[in-house]
Write an enzyme that holds these catalytic residues in place. Structure first.
Site, PDB file in Angstrom:
ATOM      1  N   LYS A   1      -8.384  -4.988  -3.277  1.00  0.00           N
ATOM      2  CA  LYS A   1      -6.968  -5.224  -3.532  1.00  0.00           C
ATOM      3  C   LYS A   1      -6.671  -6.723  -3.530  1.00  0.00           C
ATOM      4  O   LYS A   1      -5.848  -7.203  -4.313  1.00  0.00           O
ATOM      5  CB  LYS A   1      -6.112  -4.505  -2.487  1.00  0.00           C
ATOM      6  CG  LYS A   1      -6.149  -2.991  -2.590  1.00  0.00           C
ATOM      7  CD  LYS A   1      -5.206  -2.342  -1.581  1.00  0.00           C
ATOM      8  CE  LYS A   1      -5.248  -0.828  -1.654  1.00  0.00           C
ATOM      9  NZ  LYS A   1      -4.313  -0.178  -0.717  1.00  0.00           N
TER      10      LYS A   1
ATOM     11  N   ASP B   1       0.849  -1.186   0.000  1.00  0.00           N
ATOM     12  CA  ASP B   1       0.000   0.000   0.000  1.00  0.00           C
ATOM     13  C   ASP B   1       0.893   1.247   0.000  1.00  0.00           C
ATOM     14  O   ASP B   1       2.080   1.173   0.348  1.00  0.00           O
ATOM     15  CB  ASP B   1      -0.894  -0.034   1.242  1.00  0.00           C
ATOM     16  CG  ASP B   1      -1.650   1.251   1.456  1.00  0.00           C
ATOM     17  OD1 ASP B   1      -2.362   1.667   0.537  1.00  0.00           O
ATOM     18  OD2 ASP B   1      -1.513   1.849   2.546  1.00  0.00           O
TER      19      ASP B   1
ATOM     20  N   GLY C   1      -5.142   2.922  -3.511  1.00  0.00           N
ATOM     21  CA  GLY C   1      -6.405   3.503  -3.927  1.00  0.00           C
ATOM     22  C   GLY C   1      -6.213   4.584  -4.966  1.00  0.00           C
ATOM     23  O   GLY C   1      -7.174   5.051  -5.577  1.00  0.00           O
TER      24      GLY C   1
ATOM     25  N   ASP D   1      -2.211  -0.739   5.921  1.00  0.00           N
ATOM     26  CA  ASP D   1      -2.594  -0.109   7.190  1.00  0.00           C
ATOM     27  C   ASP D   1      -4.075   0.194   7.335  1.00  0.00           C
ATOM     28  O   ASP D   1      -4.566   0.341   8.445  1.00  0.00           O
ATOM     29  CB  ASP D   1      -1.817   1.202   7.372  1.00  0.00           C
ATOM     30  CG  ASP D   1      -2.280   2.297   6.419  1.00  0.00           C
ATOM     31  OD1 ASP D   1      -2.339   2.049   5.201  1.00  0.00           O
ATOM     32  OD2 ASP D   1      -2.591   3.402   6.898  1.00  0.00           O
TER      33      ASP D   1
ATOM     34  N   ASP E   1      -0.147   5.131   0.937  1.00  0.00           N
ATOM     35  CA  ASP E   1      -0.307   6.124   1.998  1.00  0.00           C
ATOM     36  C   ASP E   1      -0.406   5.454   3.365  1.00  0.00           C
ATOM     37  O   ASP E   1      -1.236   4.581   3.595  1.00  0.00           O
ATOM     38  CB  ASP E   1      -1.548   6.974   1.730  1.00  0.00           C
ATOM     39  CG  ASP E   1      -1.426   7.739   0.424  1.00  0.00           C
ATOM     40  OD1 ASP E   1      -0.586   8.646   0.351  1.00  0.00           O
ATOM     41  OD2 ASP E   1      -2.149   7.405  -0.540  1.00  0.00           O
TER      42      ASP E   1
END
Length: 273
Positions: free
Chosen positions: A199, A10, A45, A222, A12
């Site tokens: 995902k 991921d 995202g 996260d 961010d």
């Protein structure tokens, strides 16, 4: 851990620290992983435009055999821009989601592959933030003008306390649960994706293309939209700053994003490879 062939990461709150920086420690760990024959897949995202600078920094840009999972799994694309998978929301989906935003008084926008659209002339601060973050322009369009625009996902975006209050009761959204997946992806984002988009499912698609299995995947994240890939992967890793739900489903918890948690997780894999 010797079976790990792909590390999905991921962006961010995971790959980047809280200042949106890619640290030297994380970059070096990724370089070591690549030298060891492990493929790095950015799973975010964001659209492709929102990770291009990161891809350049990691020497992954403009390649036909490197991949990005974009829009929370709505698009799988090579870093050279070749789209391998895409699932869009329908126009009726968009209208239903826009109506909910109006009823609840939430700022709302729709994301196309190359642009963000809003029907609110008072453009929300977090729509502006998102556009800047992912390097996409913003256009004002009425709902009627959205009919022929490809929509990958929609987002309710507002201050955390206000947003949390408005989505605490799922009833206004419940009639769409058979068509839409709703996920909290940041304190100020509540995203709507086509049912089945995640995902985890995007990584499953990519594994089939690469003749791999879930046991060959390590996934690091996260937020709630990382949960599906954390569950799918042979090794699911939660950041130290991850939400409780992600930590509860992970096999490993690493350091937080401000202490090179991604690097620590990668180094552990390499030590046991």
């Amino acid at each position: 851990m010797n079976e790990i062939k792909v590390i999905a990461i991921d962006v961010d709150g995971t790959l980047l620290n809280s200042k949106k920086q890619l640290t030297r420690g994380v970059k070096n760990a990724i370089l070591m992983a690549r030298k060891a024959g492990i493929k790095i897949v950015i799973a975010t995202g964001r659209p492709l435009s929102g990770v291009k600078q990161i891809l350049h920094e990691l020497d992954l840009a403009n390649q036909n055999d490197e991949y990005v999972v974009c829009f929370g799994g709505g698009v799988v694309v090579t870093t050279s821009g070749n789209v391998l998978f895409e699932k869009q929301l329908t126009y009726d989906n968009y209208l239903d989601l826009e109506t909910i935003a109006l009823k609840l008084g939430l700022h709302f926008h729709a994301s196309a592959p190359d642009r963000i659209y809003t029907a609110d002339r008072d453009i929300g601060d977090f729509t502006l933030y998102e556009a800047n973050l992912v390097n996409l322009g913003i256009s004002y369009r009425t709902p009627a003008e959205m009919k022929n625009i490809p929509i990958i996902k929609c987002m309710y975006v507002d201050e955390q306390k206000y947003l949390d209050k408005k989505i605490a009761d799922h009833m206004p959204f419940a009639h769409l649960d058979d068509k839409i997946t709703f996920t909290k992806t940041a304190p100020f984002y509540y995203e709507a994706n086509p049912k089945g988009v995640s995902k985890g499912n995007a990584l499953k698609f990519l594994c089939q293309k690469l003749n791999l299995t879930s046991e060959n995947i390590m996934a690091i994240g996260d937020e709630e939209n990382d949960l599906s890939m954390i569950k799918y992967a042979g090794i699911g890793v939660a950041m130290g700053n991850a939400v409780t739900l992600v930590k509860d489903n992970a096999q490993m918890i690493t350091k937080d994003c401000d202490h090179d948690g991604v690097a620590a997780a990668i180094e552990k894999v390499l030590q046991e490879k």
